[in-house]
Design a protein around this motif. Structure first.
Motif, PDB file in Angstrom:
ATOM      1  N   PRO A 269       0.810  -1.225   0.000  1.00  0.00           N
ATOM      2  CA  PRO A 269       0.000   0.000   0.000  1.00  0.00           C
ATOM      3  C   PRO A 269       0.836   1.265   0.000  1.00  0.00           C
ATOM      4  O   PRO A 269       0.418   2.295  -0.548  1.00  0.00           O
ATOM      5  N   LEU A 270       2.029   1.211   0.608  1.00  0.00           N
ATOM      6  CA  LEU A 270       2.904   2.383   0.593  1.00  0.00           C
ATOM      7  C   LEU A 270       3.381   2.687  -0.826  1.00  0.00           C
ATOM      8  O   LEU A 270       3.477   3.854  -1.227  1.00  0.00           O
ATOM      9  N   LEU A 271       3.689   1.634  -1.588  1.00  0.00           N
ATOM     10  CA  LEU A 271       4.089   1.835  -2.984  1.00  0.00           C
ATOM     11  C   LEU A 271       2.929   2.393  -3.797  1.00  0.00           C
ATOM     12  O   LEU A 271       3.116   3.253  -4.672  1.00  0.00           O
ATOM     13  N   SER A 272       1.726   1.906  -3.533  1.00  0.00           N
ATOM     14  CA  SER A 272       0.545   2.417  -4.240  1.00  0.00           C
ATOM     15  C   SER A 272       0.338   3.895  -3.942  1.00  0.00           C
ATOM     16  O   SER A 272       0.028   4.681  -4.834  1.00  0.00           O
ATOM     17  N   LEU A 273       0.532   4.264  -2.672  1.00  0.00           N
ATOM     18  CA  LEU A 273       0.403   5.670  -2.286  1.00  0.00           C
ATOM     19  C   LEU A 273       1.454   6.519  -2.985  1.00  0.00           C
ATOM     20  O   LEU A 273       1.167   7.636  -3.438  1.00  0.00           O
ATOM     21  N   PHE A 274       2.664   5.992  -3.098  1.00  0.00           N
ATOM     22  CA  PHE A 274       3.729   6.725  -3.794  1.00  0.00           C
ATOM     23  C   PHE A 274       3.360   6.963  -5.256  1.00  0.00           C
ATOM     24  O   PHE A 274       3.487   8.077  -5.769  1.00  0.00           O
ATOM     25  N   LEU A 275       2.913   5.906  -5.932  1.00  0.00           N
ATOM     26  CA  LEU A 275       2.560   6.041  -7.343  1.00  0.00           C
ATOM     27  C   LEU A 275       1.427   7.038  -7.541  1.00  0.00           C
ATOM     28  O   LEU A 275       1.432   7.836  -8.467  1.00  0.00           O
ATOM     29  N   TRP A 276       0.447   6.999  -6.658  1.00  0.00           N
ATOM     30  CA  TRP A 276      -0.683   7.899  -6.774  1.00  0.00           C
ATOM     31  C   TRP A 276      -0.269   9.339  -6.509  1.00  0.00           C
ATOM     32  O   TRP A 276      -0.758  10.270  -7.146  1.00  0.00           O
ATOM     33  N   SER A 277       0.671   9.537  -5.570  1.00  0.00           N
ATOM     34  CA  SER A 277       1.056  10.888  -5.166  1.00  0.00           C
ATOM     35  C   SER A 277       2.084  11.519  -6.098  1.00  0.00           C
ATOM     36  O   SER A 277       2.015  12.719  -6.385  1.00  0.00           O
ATOM     37  N   PHE A 278       3.038  10.716  -6.581  1.00  0.00           N
ATOM     38  CA  PHE A 278       4.171  11.284  -7.304  1.00  0.00           C
ATOM     39  C   PHE A 278       4.249  10.875  -8.775  1.00  0.00           C
ATOM     40  O   PHE A 278       4.930  11.539  -9.551  1.00  0.00           O
ATOM     41  N   ASN A 279       3.623   9.788  -9.149  1.00  0.00           N
ATOM     42  CA  ASN A 279       3.786   9.286 -10.516  1.00  0.00           C
ATOM     43  C   ASN A 279       2.494   9.301 -11.315  1.00  0.00           C
ATOM     44  O   ASN A 279       2.373   8.595 -12.305  1.00  0.00           O
ATOM     45  N   THR A 280       1.524  10.079 -10.874  1.00  0.00           N
ATOM     46  CA  THR A 280       0.292  10.248 -11.636  1.00  0.00           C
ATOM     47  C   THR A 280       0.272  11.653 -12.204  1.00  0.00           C
ATOM     48  O   THR A 280       0.313  12.639 -11.462  1.00  0.00           O
ATOM     49  N   GLN A 281       0.240  11.736 -13.518  1.00  0.00           N
ATOM     50  CA  GLN A 281       0.279  13.028 -14.191  1.00  0.00           C
ATOM     51  C   GLN A 281      -1.087  13.330 -14.788  1.00  0.00           C
ATOM     52  O   GLN A 281      -1.664  12.519 -15.503  1.00  0.00           O
ATOM     53  N   GLU A 282      -1.601  14.501 -14.461  1.00  0.00           N
ATOM     54  CA  GLU A 282      -2.886  14.916 -15.019  1.00  0.00           C
ATOM     55  C   GLU A 282      -2.647  15.711 -16.293  1.00  0.00           C
ATOM     56  O   GLU A 282      -1.945  16.725 -16.288  1.00  0.00           O
ATOM     57  N   VAL A 283      -3.206  15.236 -17.384  1.00  0.00           N
ATOM     58  CA  VAL A 283      -3.084  15.910 -18.672  1.00  0.00           C
ATOM     59  C   VAL A 283      -4.392  16.629 -18.959  1.00  0.00           C
ATOM     60  O   VAL A 283      -5.457  16.008 -18.977  1.00  0.00           O
ATOM     61  N   ILE A 284      -4.307  17.920 -19.125  1.00  0.00           N
ATOM     62  CA  ILE A 284      -5.505  18.715 -19.407  1.00  0.00           C
ATOM     63  C   ILE A 284      -5.607  18.947 -20.899  1.00  0.00           C
ATOM     64  O   ILE A 284      -4.662  19.413 -21.540  1.00  0.00           O
ATOM     65  N   LYS A 285      -6.751  18.614 -21.464  1.00  0.00           N
ATOM     66  CA  LYS A 285      -6.993  18.810 -22.885  1.00  0.00           C
ATOM     67  C   LYS A 285      -8.220  19.683 -23.087  1.00  0.00           C
ATOM     68  O   LYS A 285      -9.190  19.597 -22.341  1.00  0.00           O
TER      69      LYS A 285
END
Length: 512
Positions: A269-285
């Motif tokens: 779960p800590l790795l999942s939290l890391f990915l969600w917090s730091f490795n999720t990029q929001e692309v606005i179109k």
């Protein structure tokens, strides 16, 4: 280099997470081999996981900004290039990494010198080297180095069994990997603690395996207490460590129950939290059905030979979405990296402080405002022809544009204010003495400007001398237009009669 430093930060955070799980949940258990695998997999995962990114797409309505093509004079409020802290950070990091890399290489050279200057004997797949220096016994790959004078035969027998475990299980690879990681993450204090715990766990493994081959656990522990000398190197497996007390405690500790292995899964779960917090990029179109046309040459009434200037206005009411529109428009269309930071708002959700950092291949530009009161609006201006970036108060850096007035005359002034609605922009134009309001209507990605109050009817439209419709005019590619004349009032009626009371637009296209 900025991208590398961000990657380094992410890798350091991941390694620290793994260390936290090991230190809090695993280090006191006797699952030494499992702990070794956990520590090794953690190193590799911390290096690879930052490369994995997830993308979320958010669609927004058309931006409230505008783009003009003008002969704009340089702004008086140009923000000069400031200190690039990314470059300074990169230099400092590089110097530190170079120092630790040099230290590692010197250790390897010193070890090589020691091994090559002494004769070795091979026995059962091991290389044994006897030295005269006062150093603790150690192993490096399949070579075991020791001073026979410093130990009795019984002590030496136990020591060699211990070192053979290091050799057989390739513990040297663990140490080399950890030392290379330290060169990469020397700024991370948790990396140094990680190395200490990894070395300690390797000693626990060798102690447990060695004592299983002996008849007396007590004699082995006494040997640990008697043997003390200087460690030769941080890249070798030394029999003596400053962790003797812990090693003896672990030797006498009862084996941990297998049901405690669940603690290893806490990292997931800590790795999942890391990915969600730091490795999720929001692309606005921008939604395709409302996307504004960003080609200034398509603004027929604004045509003028000159530079292509892209201008965005940021004011106290700019929302997070507004700022993201600026960020992603400049990134996607012009390859500029824009970062808004230090944003503070008052109780009315008005911006009181903001910092803007913009970088391109040709340089960087910074701008910052910090007040107790709402900020004044400022403009971000980019010249796509020269690559020049300017940021400053919009009152000083407003773009000068050509408008068509009621009489068909060209007027040059500055845009003072912008409003935006559905398919409609309202421009308040000032030439110094008075203001006129223009409405900008967009149809089929073509933009047309009309002065407010003079829209009783549609003007006559002629293309290459032939009367046509507004719809046909809007289909024209602006690149095919050679000349355009606008007649209004008495001038239009004199040339075309009363039917031209609403004005005339004459367009001449380029000859093929």
């Amino acid at each position: 280099m900025e991208t590398f430093l961000i990657y380094l930060l992410k890798a350091s955070i991941l390694l620290s997470l793994f260390y936290g799980v090991y230190f809090l949940l695993l280090r006191k258990d006797t699952f030494f081999t499992i702990n070794r695998h956990f520590l090794l997999v953690s190193i590799i995962t911390s290096l690879l996981l930052p490369f994995i990114e997830f993308t979320t797409i958010k669609f927004i309505e058309n931006p409230t900004f505008y783009i003009t093509e003008t002969n704009q004079s340089p702004s008086k409020n140009i923000i000069p290039e400031t200190i690039n802290w990314w470059v300074i950070g990169s230099v400092l990091y590089g110097l530190g990494a170079l120092i630790f890399l040099s230290r590692f290489c010197l250790q390897l050279l010193s070890l090589k010198k020691l091994l090559t200057h002494h004769q070795s004997r091979k026995e059962d797949g091991f290389n044994f080297i006897e030295v005269t220096q006062d150093i603790a016994p150690f192993s490096f790959f399949n070579t075991i180095v020791y001073n026979p004078v410093l130990h009795s035969r019984e002590e030496l027998d136990m020591i060699l069994k211990h070192e053979k475990i290091h050799v057989q299980q390739l513990h040297t690879l663990d140490l080399i990997l950890m030392n290379l990681l330290l060169i990469f993450q020397w700024v991370n204090p948790f990396a140094w603690l990680y190395k200490k715990n990894l070395e300690q766990n390797l000693e626990f493994i060798a102690d447990r395996e060695a004592i299983n081959q002996m008849t007396s656990r007590k004699e082995y522990q006494l040997t640990l207490l008697k043997v003390s000398s200087n460690n030769y190197s941080t890249i070798t497996n030394n029999f003596y460590q400053s962790l003797i007390k812990k090693r003896i405690v672990m030797l006498n500790k009862q084996s941990s129950q297998s049901k405690k292995l669940w603690k290893v899964t806490v990292i997931l779960p800590l790795l999942s939290l890391f990915l969600w917090s730091f490795n999720t990029q929001e692309v606005i179109k921008i939604k395709q059905d409302t996307k504004i046309n960003q080609k200034a040459s398509d603004n027929i009434f604004f045509q003028e030979k000159g530079k292509k200037i892209i201008e965005f206005i940021v004011d106290k009411s700019s929302s997070k979405e507004d700022l993201n529109k600026v960020k992603y428009t400049l990134k996607d269309d012009y390859s500029l990296e824009v970062k808004f930071s230090g944003i503070k708002r008052n109780d009315a959700n008005e911006i009181t402080s903001i910092k803007v950092d913009i970088s391109s291949k040709k340089g960087t530009t910074n701008y910052a405002i910090s007040n107790d009161t709402p900020i004044n609006s400022f403009a971000i201006i980019y010249d796509s022809e020269t690559g020049k970036i300017e940021i400053g108060q919009s009152g000083n850096s407003s773009s000068h544009v050509w408008f068509i007035d009621k009489d068909g005359n060209h007027k040059k002034g500055k845009t003072m204010k912008i409003h935006s609605g559905d398919k409609k922009n309202e421009f308040i134009f000032s030439d110094g003495d008075h203001k006129d309001i223009y409405e900008i209507h967009t149809n089929d990605n073509k933009t047309f400007a009309y002065i407010t109050g003079d829209r009783d009817g549609e003007p006559l439209i002629y293309i290459d001398g032939k009367k046509t419709t507004k719809k046909e005019m809007e289909k024209l590619d602006s690149d095919t237009i050679e000349q355009m004349n606008v007649y209004k009032g008495k001038t239009a009626i004199k040339k075309y009669g009363d039917k031209a009371k609403n004005g005339v637009i004459e367009i001449t296209t380029k000859k093929k």
